[in-house]
Motif scaffolding. Structure first.
Motif, mmCIF file in Angstrom:
data_model
loop_
_atom_site.group_PDB
_atom_site.id
_atom_site.type_symbol
_atom_site.label_atom_id
_atom_site.label_comp_id
_atom_site.label_asym_id
_atom_site.label_seq_id
_atom_site.Cartn_x
_atom_site.Cartn_y
_atom_site.Cartn_z
ATOM 1 N N GLY A 117 6.980 -12.974 13.475
ATOM 2 C CA GLY A 117 5.680 -13.023 14.138
ATOM 3 C C GLY A 117 4.905 -11.723 14.052
ATOM 4 N N PHE A 118 5.037 -11.005 12.940
ATOM 5 C CA PHE A 118 4.289 -9.766 12.756
ATOM 6 C C PHE A 118 3.606 -9.774 11.398
ATOM 7 N N ARG A 119 2.705 -8.799 11.179
ATOM 8 C CA ARG A 119 1.865 -8.795 9.979
ATOM 9 C C ARG A 119 2.087 -7.614 9.045
ATOM 10 N N HIS A 120 2.990 -6.711 9.403
ATOM 11 C CA HIS A 120 3.243 -5.531 8.574
ATOM 12 C C HIS A 120 4.743 -5.285 8.453
ATOM 13 N N LEU A 121 5.151 -4.831 7.277
ATOM 14 C CA LEU A 121 6.524 -4.388 7.049
ATOM 15 C C LEU A 121 6.476 -2.976 6.480
ATOM 16 N N ILE A 122 7.290 -2.097 7.030
ATOM 17 C CA ILE A 122 7.457 -0.771 6.444
ATOM 18 C C ILE A 122 8.422 -0.932 5.275
ATOM 19 N N VAL A 123 8.040 -0.379 4.131
ATOM 20 C CA VAL A 123 8.874 -0.465 2.937
ATOM 21 C C VAL A 123 9.658 0.840 2.813
ATOM 22 N N LEU A 124 10.984 0.709 2.802
ATOM 23 C CA LEU A 124 11.863 1.871 2.727
ATOM 24 C C LEU A 124 12.538 1.950 1.365
ATOM 25 N N GLU A 125 12.675 3.169 0.893
ATOM 26 C CA GLU A 125 13.466 3.434 -0.298
ATOM 27 C C GLU A 125 14.106 4.802 -0.097
ATOM 28 N N HIS A 126 15.402 4.889 -0.323
ATOM 29 C CA HIS A 126 16.145 6.140 -0.109
ATOM 30 C C HIS A 126 15.950 6.645 1.319
ATOM 31 N N SER A 171 0.868 -1.169 0.000
ATOM 32 C CA SER A 171 0.000 0.000 0.000
ATOM 33 C C SER A 171 0.904 1.217 0.000
ATOM 34 N N THR A 172 0.631 2.154 -0.875
ATOM 35 C CA THR A 172 1.427 3.377 -0.905
ATOM 36 C C THR A 172 0.805 4.471 -0.031
ATOM 37 N N PRO A 199 10.051 6.021 4.244
ATOM 38 C CA PRO A 199 8.958 5.067 4.012
ATOM 39 C C PRO A 199 8.211 5.399 2.717
ATOM 40 N N VAL A 200 8.050 4.391 1.858
ATOM 41 C CA VAL A 200 7.312 4.561 0.603
ATOM 42 C C VAL A 200 6.078 3.680 0.541
ATOM 43 N N GLY A 201 5.914 2.825 1.559
ATOM 44 C CA GLY A 201 4.765 1.945 1.579
ATOM 45 C C GLY A 201 4.772 1.059 2.800
ATOM 46 N N VAL A 202 3.701 0.322 2.939
ATOM 47 C CA VAL A 202 3.570 -0.700 3.970
ATOM 48 C C VAL A 202 2.999 -1.925 3.285
ATOM 49 N N VAL A 203 3.593 -3.074 3.550
ATOM 50 C CA VAL A 203 3.061 -4.320 3.004
ATOM 51 C C VAL A 203 2.595 -5.176 4.174
ATOM 52 N N SER A 204 1.410 -5.744 4.017
ATOM 53 C CA SER A 204 0.822 -6.563 5.075
ATOM 54 C C SER A 204 0.619 -7.983 4.569
#
Length: 133
Positions: free
Chosen positions: A96-105, A8-9, A108-113
């Motif tokens: 054991g978690f359900r979300h990852l913060i997506v980093l670029e440069h 998700s952006t 944060p550029v998104g979250v993937v669940s």
């Protein structure tokens, strides 16, 4: 498939002084299950999830006085947009978690669940099954 295809952006960023009620309202309004907590004075980036808010309520804490900073997970695993969905799923399963913060440069550029990954995998698996039959 890559994380960039599933994430998700819509990145909700809040501060550590937001109350849990404020965080919950913002998360609900944006239809997201996690907020990135930006605390420039200490840990940098953290994450507050629906489960964190639920656990606070289950312990009888007041959502109008409890702050995001108190309930933020700061030991965060970050994903890159070029990670495969398999890598993201493995990191979530292992941690054991359900979300990852997506980093670029470094931002944060998104979250993937887990839900995002399932949404991508389900049609692909159905297509594979129909080809096999």
């Amino acid at each position: 498939m890559l994380v960039r295809d599933a994430m998700s952006t819509v990145v909700l960023t809040i501060g550590p002084t937001h109350t849990l009620r404020q965080a919950a309202r913002l998360m609900s309004a944006r239809h997201v299950g996690a907020a990135v907590v930006l605390d420039e004075d200490s840990c940098g980036l953290g994450i507050l999830t629906e489960r964190d808010i639920l656990n606070s309520l289950a312990h009888g804490q007041n959502p109008d006085t409890e702050t995001a900073g108190t309930h933020t997970t700061t030991d965060v695993v970050f994903a890159g947009p070029t990670w495969t969905l398999e890598e993201a799923a493995a990191a979530m399963s292992h941690g054991g978690f359900r979300h990852l913060i997506v980093l670029e440069h470094n931002g944060p550029v998104g979250v993937v669940s887990v839900r995002d990954i399932i949404r991508c995998w389900a049609p692909a698996r159905r297509a594979e099954a129909s080809l096999a039959s």
